[in-house]
Design a protein around this motif. Structure first.
Motif, short mmCIF file in Angstrom:
data_model
loop_
_atom_site.label_atom_id
_atom_site.label_comp_id
_atom_site.label_asym_id
_atom_site.label_seq_id
_atom_site.Cartn_x
_atom_site.Cartn_y
_atom_site.Cartn_z
N LYS A 205 0.80 -1.22 0.00
CA LYS A 205 0.00 0.00 0.00
C LYS A 205 0.83 1.28 0.00
N GLY A 206 2.16 1.11 -0.12
CA GLY A 206 2.99 2.29 -0.20
C GLY A 206 3.33 2.89 1.14
N ARG A 207 3.77 4.14 1.09
CA ARG A 207 4.32 4.79 2.27
C ARG A 207 3.43 5.89 2.85
N ASP A 208 2.24 6.04 2.31
CA ASP A 208 1.36 7.10 2.81
C ASP A 208 0.92 6.87 4.25
N GLY A 209 0.82 5.61 4.65
CA GLY A 209 0.32 5.30 6.00
C GLY A 209 1.20 5.80 7.12
N CYS A 210 2.48 6.04 6.83
CA CYS A 210 3.38 6.59 7.85
C CYS A 210 3.62 8.08 7.65
N ARG A 211 2.97 8.65 6.63
CA ARG A 211 3.22 10.05 6.28
C ARG A 211 2.03 10.96 6.57
N THR A 212 0.99 10.44 7.17
CA THR A 212 -0.18 11.27 7.43
C THR A 212 0.16 12.36 8.44
N PRO A 213 -0.64 13.44 8.48
CA PRO A 213 -0.29 14.60 9.30
C PRO A 213 -0.16 14.31 10.79
N MET A 214 0.71 15.07 11.42
CA MET A 214 0.90 15.00 12.87
C MET A 214 -0.37 15.46 13.57
N PRO A 215 -0.83 14.72 14.59
CA PRO A 215 -1.99 15.15 15.37
C PRO A 215 -1.53 16.02 16.55
N TRP A 216 -1.81 17.30 16.48
CA TRP A 216 -1.36 18.22 17.53
C TRP A 216 -2.40 18.41 18.62
N THR A 217 -3.67 18.47 18.25
CA THR A 217 -4.72 18.75 19.22
C THR A 217 -6.05 18.24 18.70
N THR A 218 -6.97 17.97 19.62
CA THR A 218 -8.34 17.62 19.23
C THR A 218 -9.24 18.85 19.24
N GLU A 219 -8.69 20.00 19.57
CA GLU A 219 -9.48 21.22 19.71
C GLU A 219 -9.58 22.01 18.41
N ALA A 220 -9.04 21.50 17.32
CA ALA A 220 -9.08 22.20 16.04
C ALA A 220 -9.30 21.18 14.93
N PRO A 221 -9.83 21.62 13.79
CA PRO A 221 -10.03 20.69 12.67
C PRO A 221 -8.71 20.05 12.24
N HIS A 222 -8.82 18.83 11.73
CA HIS A 222 -7.67 18.10 11.20
C HIS A 222 -6.53 18.01 12.23
N ALA A 223 -6.91 17.82 13.48
CA ALA A 223 -5.96 17.64 14.58
C ALA A 223 -4.98 18.81 14.72
N GLY A 224 -5.41 20.00 14.26
CA GLY A 224 -4.56 21.18 14.38
C GLY A 224 -3.46 21.25 13.36
N PHE A 225 -3.45 20.32 12.39
CA PHE A 225 -2.39 20.33 11.38
C PHE A 225 -2.58 21.44 10.37
#
Length: 540
Positions: free
Chosen positions: A396-416
């Motif tokens: 499935k390639g390398r995208d699974g380890c390259r998804t955005p860092m989750p910084w917070t649950t208080e903002a959309p897209h984990a604050g990324f």
């Protein structure tokens, strides 16, 4: 600073940032240099010393920055040279050093050098790339294969020749037998060193040279599965003519001379049939790379015997060189999923970090592993990695380890990002967001901070020699020895079940506390809970 006299890098921790997925500050869905600058305090607080930033140079992004079209500028996607200068200044102000990726073996097909080279066979850059005439039947000149699948030769109708590409078709390989090619790369490297860069990570550093006679590779005696998957025929060849050529040694020596001028360091990525031997060769004698790492601990094999064999073989073959042991990066499945099976626990993340930081070598951590992130599931329609698209669904390639860092649950897209992220934020990563872990003293993030700080107080773990002891699987038992200091005995249970065993070397050891992992020793009887560890001091 003379690195040959003061090898500070041997005691350092490297933290890899994949800029596309770290933090986006302008809402375009792609991380950028200002985002890295904003989070340098986070990296410094973790305890890292060196920040390795994956490519941010001008690129058509067909391989997400590993296909460079201008070595001396920042791609607008990531910012500007002024943004990079600000990043350097901020990093140095908080005690961090900056290491940049150098992708020398190939360029983007959009690079002006290649655009000129392919125009004719007699222009000034005609021989800057690897070109070859077809065989009489029109086939490529030999059997060399691309890491990304299929032949590594691509027909070009302009020159009526084939050009070499060890990776994507859009990544033509440069001809390092041409002295002007070597000098051009040294000049580009000088550009960044003069801007304050403290080190370079040499991507695919054993791919620089090829066999000028273009001899075909023989069949592999042992199939290489460390760098490629079993769905890729690349591992069916012994790669003795298309990479890891002896001429590369002299080029690495030229790079080291330049780095010494600036007091900078280099770490090389080695993907080879005999990766440990190449690591040893490339770091020997203090005149080539300072450190090297391979894919040997980026595989699915997670046993004490395997990890021990990798370190022992390197130590047996190295001549004064130094390893960097990496268990995760932007090319490998997340270590929590790779080594943790179906239901990994935070205890595994803590155990892996402690083990990695106890091996002889410089640990290289990948962004998000300090948060115990699992491999993300990215549906086919959202895949970005050309490697995964080619080999889907078996790989499935390398995208699974390259998804955005989750910084917070208080903002959309984990604050990324405030926009639409280039890869989706994994829903299961929200529970691991950095902000949430900040307030939990037992979180993987806070454990990592304490463990790294504790390691700094144990010079045996940063500079000492290493020896392993026989212990039942899945226990890895080792000792670090440094003149003038007591020995440090360390034992790691790599398994999900408790274990009790006897180790004669534990007799008389005094427990070392402060690392935060559970385990106990009574005489020579050792008890380690699931993913537990024990550290002890043994008087010299």
């Amino acid at each position: 600073m003379n690195n040959q006299i003061t090898p500070w890098w041997r005691e350092a921790i490297i933290y890899q940032v994949y800029p596309r997925s770290f933090l986006d500050t302008n809402g375009d869905g792609v991380g950028d240099l200002p985002g890295i600058t904003e989070k340098l305090d986070y990296i410094a607080e973790l305890g890292a010393d060196i920040v390795w930033i994956s490519p941010f140079f001008t690129s058509p992004m067909k391989d997400f920055g590993y296909d460079i079209s201008d070595y001396c500028d920042v791609d607008p996607l990531f910012g500007t040279l002024a943004d990079f200068d600000a990043l350097i200044a901020k990093a140095h102000s908080v005690g961090l050093k900056i290491m940049i990726d150098q992708v020398l073996s190939h360029t983007a097909e959009a690079h002006p050098w290649f655009v000129e080279s392919r125009k004719s066979r007699d222009n000034p850059k005609a021989d800057w790339y690897v070109w070859a005439d077809p065989l009489p039947d029109g086939n490529p000149p030999n059997n060399w294969l691309s890491v990304f699948g299929g032949s590594s030769w691509q027909w070009d109708s302009r020159r009526k020749q084939y050009y070499l590409h060890n990776f994507l078709v859009s990544q033509p390989d440069m001809n390092f037998h041409h002295p002007e090619v070597q000098q051009a790369h040294l000049d580009n490297l000088r550009f960044w060193l003069a801007r304050g860069v403290d080190g370079v990570r040499m991507d695919a550093c054993n791919f620089h040279f090829h066999d000028p006679a273009l001899r075909s590779n023989p069949v592999a005696t042992n199939r290489d599965t460390a760098t490629v998957t079993d769905v890729n025929p690349y591992g069916m060849q012994a790669h003795i003519y298309d990479k890891t050529r002896p001429e590369n040694i002299a080029f690495l020596q030229k790079i080291r001379t330049l780095l010494n001028e600036f007091g900078a360091v280099a770490i090389g990525e080695v993907g080879a049939d005999d990766a440990l031997g190449v690591m040893a060769d490339y770091t020997a004698d203090g005149d080539k790379l300072h450190m090297a790492y391979s894919f040997n601990l980026l595989t699915s094999t997670f046993t004490a015997a395997y990890i021990r064999s990798q370190v022992e073989e390197f130590e047996a073959r190295v001549k004064g060189g130094w390893a960097s042991w990496s268990v995760g990066n932007h090319d490998a499945m997340r270590v929590m999923s790779r080594w943790g099976g179906g239901a990994p626990t935070p205890a595994l993340a803590k155990l892996v970090l402690a083990m990695q930081c106890s091996l002889k070598g410089t640990p290289c951590l990948y962004q998000g592993d300090e948060l115990a992130l699992l491999e993300a599931e990215v549906p086919f329609e959202l895949l970005q990695d050309p490697y995964g698209i080619t080999f889907w669904p078996e790989f499935k390639g390398r995208d699974g380890c390259r998804t955005p860092m989750p910084w917070t649950t208080e903002a959309p897209h984990a604050g990324f990002t405030s926009g639409t992220p280039w890869l989706p934020v994994a829903p299961q990563h929200l529970a691991n967001a950095a902000a949430g872990q900040e307030s939990d003293p037992h979180s993987p993030l806070n454990f990592a901070r304490r463990l790294i700080a504790w390691r700094r107080q144990q010079p045996q773990l940063t500079r000492g020699d290493i020896v392993f002891f026989d212990a039942p699987e899945p226990v890895l038992a080792l000792q670090r020895d440094l003149a003038g200091h007591p020995s440090v005995l360390a034992m790691f249970n790599l398994g999900p079940a408790p274990i009790t065993f006897t180790l004669e070397q534990a007799a008389g050891a005094v427990v070392l506390s402060g690392h935060g992992l559970p385990g106990s020793v009574d005489g020579t009887s050792v008890t380690l809970p699931a993913y537990g560890a024990w550290f002890g001091s043994i008087a010299a």
